[in-house]
Design a protein around this motif. Sequence first.
Motif, PDB file in Angstrom:
ATOM      1  N   LEU A 199      -9.360  -0.966  -9.439  1.00 27.57           N
ATOM      2  CA  LEU A 199      -8.450  -0.918 -10.581  1.00 27.57           C
ATOM      3  C   LEU A 199      -7.235  -1.768 -10.240  1.00 27.57           C
ATOM      4  CD1 LEU A 199      -8.553   2.962 -11.082  1.00 27.57           C
ATOM      5  CD2 LEU A 199      -9.876   1.242 -12.342  1.00 27.57           C
ATOM      6  N   THR A 200      -6.399  -2.058 -11.205  1.00 24.51           N
ATOM      7  CA  THR A 200      -5.182  -2.815 -10.916  1.00 24.51           C
ATOM      8  C   THR A 200      -4.211  -2.007 -10.066  1.00 24.51           C
ATOM      9  OG1 THR A 200      -4.152  -2.088 -12.981  1.00 24.51           O
ATOM     10  CG2 THR A 200      -5.361  -4.199 -13.031  1.00 24.51           C
ATOM     11  N   THR A 201      -4.362  -0.703 -10.054  1.00 25.52           N
ATOM     12  CA  THR A 201      -3.461   0.189  -9.318  1.00 25.52           C
ATOM     13  C   THR A 201      -3.986   0.587  -7.940  1.00 25.52           C
ATOM     14  OG1 THR A 201      -4.483   2.055 -10.452  1.00 25.52           O
ATOM     15  CG2 THR A 201      -2.451   1.160 -11.413  1.00 25.52           C
ATOM     16  N   GLY A 202      -5.251   0.223  -7.616  1.00 25.34           N
ATOM     17  CA  GLY A 202      -5.819   0.573  -6.327  1.00 25.34           C
ATOM     18  C   GLY A 202      -7.338   0.598  -6.382  1.00 25.34           C
ATOM     19  N   PHE A 203      -7.953   1.173  -5.365  1.00 24.17           N
ATOM     20  CA  PHE A 203      -9.410   1.208  -5.304  1.00 24.17           C
ATOM     21  C   PHE A 203      -9.866   2.353  -4.406  1.00 24.17           C
ATOM     22  CE2 PHE A 203      -7.838  -1.696  -2.088  1.00 24.17           C
ATOM     23  CZ  PHE A 203      -8.501  -1.309  -0.930  1.00 24.17           C
ATOM     24  N   THR A 204     -11.162   2.635  -4.483  1.00 27.87           N
ATOM     25  CA  THR A 204     -11.754   3.628  -3.596  1.00 27.87           C
ATOM     26  C   THR A 204     -12.634   2.898  -2.586  1.00 27.87           C
ATOM     27  OG1 THR A 204     -13.685   3.967  -4.988  1.00 27.87           O
ATOM     28  CG2 THR A 204     -11.793   5.406  -5.382  1.00 27.87           C
ATOM     29  N   PHE A 205     -12.819   3.509  -1.422  1.00 32.56           N
ATOM     30  CA  PHE A 205     -13.729   2.939  -0.443  1.00 32.56           C
ATOM     31  C   PHE A 205     -14.273   4.035   0.457  1.00 32.56           C
ATOM     32  CE2 PHE A 205      -9.588   2.763   1.521  1.00 32.56           C
ATOM     33  CZ  PHE A 205      -9.793   3.005   2.866  1.00 32.56           C
ATOM     34  N   THR A 206     -15.385   3.707   1.105  1.00 30.81           N
ATOM     35  CA  THR A 206     -16.062   4.655   1.986  1.00 30.81           C
ATOM     36  C   THR A 206     -16.395   3.952   3.294  1.00 30.81           C
ATOM     37  OG1 THR A 206     -17.048   5.703   0.044  1.00 30.81           O
ATOM     38  CG2 THR A 206     -18.021   6.248   2.166  1.00 30.81           C
ATOM     39  N   THR A 207     -16.211   4.660   4.407  1.00 29.01           N
ATOM     40  CA  THR A 207     -16.667   4.156   5.696  1.00 29.01           C
ATOM     41  C   THR A 207     -17.907   4.948   6.091  1.00 29.01           C
ATOM     42  OG1 THR A 207     -15.119   5.610   6.878  1.00 29.01           O
ATOM     43  CG2 THR A 207     -14.394   3.352   6.451  1.00 29.01           C
ATOM     44  N   ILE A 220       0.875  -1.172   0.000  1.00 27.48           N
ATOM     45  CA  ILE A 220       0.000   0.000   0.000  1.00 27.48           C
ATOM     46  C   ILE A 220       0.909   1.219   0.000  1.00 27.48           C
ATOM     47  CG2 ILE A 220      -1.749   1.334   1.224  1.00 27.48           C
ATOM     48  CD1 ILE A 220      -2.769  -1.293   2.420  1.00 27.48           C
ATOM     49  N   ALA A 221       0.913   1.939  -1.102  1.00 29.63           N
ATOM     50  CA  ALA A 221       1.769   3.120  -1.217  1.00 29.63           C
ATOM     51  C   ALA A 221       1.192   4.283  -0.432  1.00 29.63           C
ATOM     52  CB  ALA A 221       1.958   3.504  -2.680  1.00 29.63           C
ATOM     53  N   THR A 222      -0.068   4.606  -0.726  1.00 29.43           N
ATOM     54  CA  THR A 222      -0.718   5.739  -0.062  1.00 29.43           C
ATOM     55  C   THR A 222      -2.208   5.482   0.094  1.00 29.43           C
ATOM     56  OG1 THR A 222      -1.124   6.875  -2.163  1.00 29.43           O
ATOM     57  CG2 THR A 222       0.901   7.466  -0.969  1.00 29.43           C
ATOM     58  N   ILE A 223      -2.780   6.198   1.054  1.00 28.99           N
ATOM     59  CA  ILE A 223      -4.227   6.253   1.224  1.00 28.99           C
ATOM     60  C   ILE A 223      -4.573   7.732   1.315  1.00 28.99           C
ATOM     61  CG2 ILE A 223      -6.193   5.642   2.667  1.00 28.99           C
ATOM     62  CD1 ILE A 223      -4.403   3.267   3.681  1.00 28.99           C
ATOM     63  N   THR A 224      -5.435   8.187   0.427  1.00 28.03           N
ATOM     64  CA  THR A 224      -5.811   9.600   0.379  1.00 28.03           C
ATOM     65  C   THR A 224      -7.224   9.771   0.907  1.00 28.03           C
ATOM     66  OG1 THR A 224      -4.401   9.944  -1.541  1.00 28.03           O
ATOM     67  CG2 THR A 224      -6.076  11.615  -1.115  1.00 28.03           C
ATOM     68  N   ARG A 225      -7.362  10.635   1.899  1.00 29.15           N
ATOM     69  CA  ARG A 225      -8.692  10.976   2.419  1.00 29.15           C
ATOM     70  C   ARG A 225      -9.219  12.110   1.549  1.00 29.15           C
ATOM     71  NH1 ARG A 225     -10.981  14.705   6.039  1.00 29.15           N
ATOM     72  NH2 ARG A 225     -12.687  13.865   7.283  1.00 29.15           N
ATOM     73  N   VAL A 226     -10.261  11.827   0.760  1.00 27.82           N
ATOM     74  CA  VAL A 226     -10.815  12.832  -0.150  1.00 27.82           C
ATOM     75  C   VAL A 226     -12.027  13.542   0.438  1.00 27.82           C
ATOM     76  CG1 VAL A 226      -9.888  11.749  -2.233  1.00 27.82           C
ATOM     77  CG2 VAL A 226     -12.145  11.082  -1.401  1.00 27.82           C
ATOM     78  N   GLY A 227     -12.442  13.094   1.600  1.00 27.86           N
ATOM     79  CA  GLY A 227     -13.573  13.690   2.308  1.00 27.86           C
ATOM     80  C   GLY A 227     -13.895  12.825   3.505  1.00 27.86           C
ATOM     81  N   ALA A 228     -14.822  13.261   4.336  1.00 33.13           N
ATOM     82  CA  ALA A 228     -15.192  12.472   5.510  1.00 33.13           C
ATOM     83  C   ALA A 228     -15.636  11.078   5.082  1.00 33.13           C
ATOM     84  CB  ALA A 228     -16.303  13.164   6.285  1.00 33.13           C
ATOM     85  N   GLY A 229     -14.918  10.074   5.511  1.00 34.44           N
ATOM     86  CA  GLY A 229     -15.256   8.694   5.205  1.00 34.44           C
ATOM     87  C   GLY A 229     -14.940   8.227   3.800  1.00 34.44           C
ATOM     88  N   ALA A 230     -14.359   9.064   2.949  1.00 36.59           N
ATOM     89  CA  ALA A 230     -14.074   8.700   1.551  1.00 36.59           C
ATOM     90  C   ALA A 230     -12.569   8.650   1.305  1.00 36.59           C
ATOM     91  CB  ALA A 230     -14.719   9.702   0.604  1.00 36.59           C
TER      92      ALA A 230
END
Length: 125
Positions: free
Chosen positions: A92-100, A49-59
Amino acid sequence: FLARSSLCYTFPMRHGAIPSSFLTPVIRAFGNFDSTMVGTNPPTTGINIATITRVGAGAYTLAFTTPISAATYSVFITPDSADRTASVGPKLTTGFTFTTFNTAAVGTPADAGQVNILVLFADNT
């Protein structure tokens, strides 16, 4: 046919070789991160896991260090907060998005404190 002996169940074995289409999944990425940190951050612990970007609350958007050969992997996300759940978006093969989400406020994205991630994938390479 299913045989039961005491508390153990036995399944009859089929004769022959295991088909080549039967693949054992392996861990391709795992990690833990603080979901309240703003911006792009490395995981607290983990592999691939290279990075995890918080793009908004829970996203969040997760980027793999090394891409996976196909986007048919399985993702397991476990928020440490008892009142949170998670949903995986496009993979994607390069990563994914997720929401809590906050389970008390149905459908409301919310940070979840520490979040654990496991990615499994099986291929024949």
